[in-house]
Enzyme design. Structure first.
Site, PDB file in Angstrom:
ATOM      1  N   ASP A  20       0.855  -1.185   0.000  1.00 60.27           N
ATOM      2  CA  ASP A  20       0.000   0.000   0.000  1.00 60.27           C
ATOM      3  C   ASP A  20       0.889   1.233   0.000  1.00 60.27           C
ATOM      4  OD1 ASP A  20      -2.141   1.679   0.139  1.00 60.27           O
ATOM      5  OD2 ASP A  20      -2.797   1.087   2.131  1.00 60.27           O
ATOM      6  N   ASP A 114      -2.857   2.432  -6.086  1.00 58.92           N
ATOM      7  CA  ASP A 114      -1.831   2.500  -5.049  1.00 58.92           C
ATOM      8  C   ASP A 114      -1.753   1.288  -4.132  1.00 58.92           C
ATOM      9  OD1 ASP A 114      -4.278   3.065  -3.916  1.00 58.92           O
ATOM     10  OD2 ASP A 114      -3.513   4.560  -2.521  1.00 58.92           O
ATOM     11  N   GLU A 115      -2.460   0.223  -4.431  1.00 59.70           N
ATOM     12  CA  GLU A 115      -2.345  -0.959  -3.574  1.00 59.70           C
ATOM     13  C   GLU A 115      -2.636  -2.234  -4.347  1.00 59.70           C
ATOM     14  OE1 GLU A 115      -5.249  -1.601  -0.440  1.00 59.70           O
ATOM     15  OE2 GLU A 115      -6.589  -0.124  -1.341  1.00 59.70           O
TER      16      GLU A 115
END
Length: 366
Positions: A20, A114-115
């Site tokens: 993350d 983003d993860e």
């Protein structure tokens, strides 16, 4: 085949990493503009009806967070600096990060820009420890992008996700099979991934505050109150999550919405506002190779009351013009309105991968 009475072979423990990025959008802006470093930053619209898309850690100290109204964020942090999002930049960095993931495993399940989850039980480097892989990946991301990432390592997706939150920002946390059940028992259910505010409140009414409380409840009761989610809650209360890391998740919907600087009251205004949203959603669906059968229009009124109206077709929507016509029909049935409209949204769902999507320009006419 195992003979009767012979011990069954133990199931192999999976090695799952959840990566993350730390305050991703805001961190990118601080990276690219030295004047923003160390200062409270919100990515999003700073106007009266704007919404925070992401907040830097300096802003989070004041209680600013994503999805918060901009006026509320400014009230909490008068020194807050608003920056317009640059999604093309965020997407390019996300591609860099995924290229790093691909050097270790092809079992990568992106959740957003983003993860992502990674299954490194078998990995291209032949590395034994998932924690070492996670550390390598975090280091590679820092060198390639100048950004930091946090990672959680465990034996299933739920615990890997929970672990990545434990050492933010720029941290690594491991939950072993031995420690997994005890970790869950001590955790407030409001912190569980997949338990939103409404579900957490419902659990509290049932006397469920922690993982230990959840573990005490029988499966039948959880199914009675939470339906299909009951077995999932029953499992994670025991540190069990059998979901696989799926590299090619089927997308369920594609949508876009817009909050207006002033309320709209006329159908013509609504059609003007919804037209660019239709174009955005249609282009996104087409570029992803999807076709859709269902159109949903979301309407939020000035008093924050919200309604959604959907139309489903027996066959995939053939063109942008057809999608626009459906939206026009839905909106025409909602107008005139008693209260002004502050937000409109459009979503395509019932998606399938199909090359039959048409092309073409469109406009909405009364």
């Amino acid at each position: 085949m195992t003979a009767i009475g012979q011990k069954q072979p133990a199931e192999r423990v999976r090695k799952i990493i959840h990566v993350d990025m730390d305050a991703f959008y805001a961190s990118v802006e601080q990276r690219d503009d030295p004047d923003l470093r160390g200062r409270p930053v919100a990515v999003g619209g700073g106007e009266a009806r704007g919404v925070v898309a992401a907040a830097s850690y300096e802003a989070r100290k004041f209680g600013v967070h994503s999805a918060m109204a901009s006026v509320t964020a400014r009230r909490k942090c008068p020194e807050l600096i608003f920056v317009k999002p640059r999604f093309d930049v965020y997407k390019a960095i996300s591609r860099q990060i995924r290229e790093i993931f691909a050097e270790y495993t092809d079992l990568v399940e992106p959740l957003s820009l983003d993860e992502a989850y990674l299954d490194v039980t078998e990995n291209f480097k032949g590395m034994e420890l998932a924690s070492e892989i996670a550390e390598q990946i975090r280091g590679r991301i820092r060198i390639a992008t100048g950004l930091t990432a946090s990672a959680g390592v465990s034996y299933n997706k739920f615990l890997a996700k929970m672990a990545s939150d434990q050492r933010k920002p720029d941290g690594l946390f491991v939950i072993s099979p031995k420690n997994g059940p005890a970790f869950v028992e001590e955790l407030p259910v409001s912190k569980f991934h997949g338990v939103g505010p409404a579900t957490a409140q419902k659990m509290r009414r049932l006397g469920i505050e922690t993982g230990a409380d959840l573990k005490e409840k029988p499966l039948a009761l959880l199914q009675q109150h939470f339906g299909k989610s009951g077995p999932y809650f029953y499992g994670i209360a025991r540190g069990i999550d059998t979901r696989l890391v799926r590299p090619h998740r089927v997308r369920k919907s594609v949508g876009a919405e817009d909050t207006f600087s002033s309320d709209i009251h006329q159908l013509g205004e609504a059609l003007d506002k919804v037209t660019p949203l239709i174009g955005k959603v249609w282009d996104s669906c087409r570029s992803g190779g999807f076709c859709a059968r269902t159109v949903t229009v979301k309407i939020k009124y000035a008093d924050f009351r919200q309604v959604t109206r959907s139309r489903s077709l027996p066959a995939p929507i053939a063109s942008a013009e057809e999608m626009a016509a459906i939206c026009q029909t839905i909106l025409a049935q909602e107008f005139p309105v008693e209260k002004g409209v502050r937000l409109l949204g459009v979503t395509l769902s019932s998606l399938a991968t199909d090359g039959a999507i048409g092309t073409g320009q469109f406009r909405l006419d009364l």
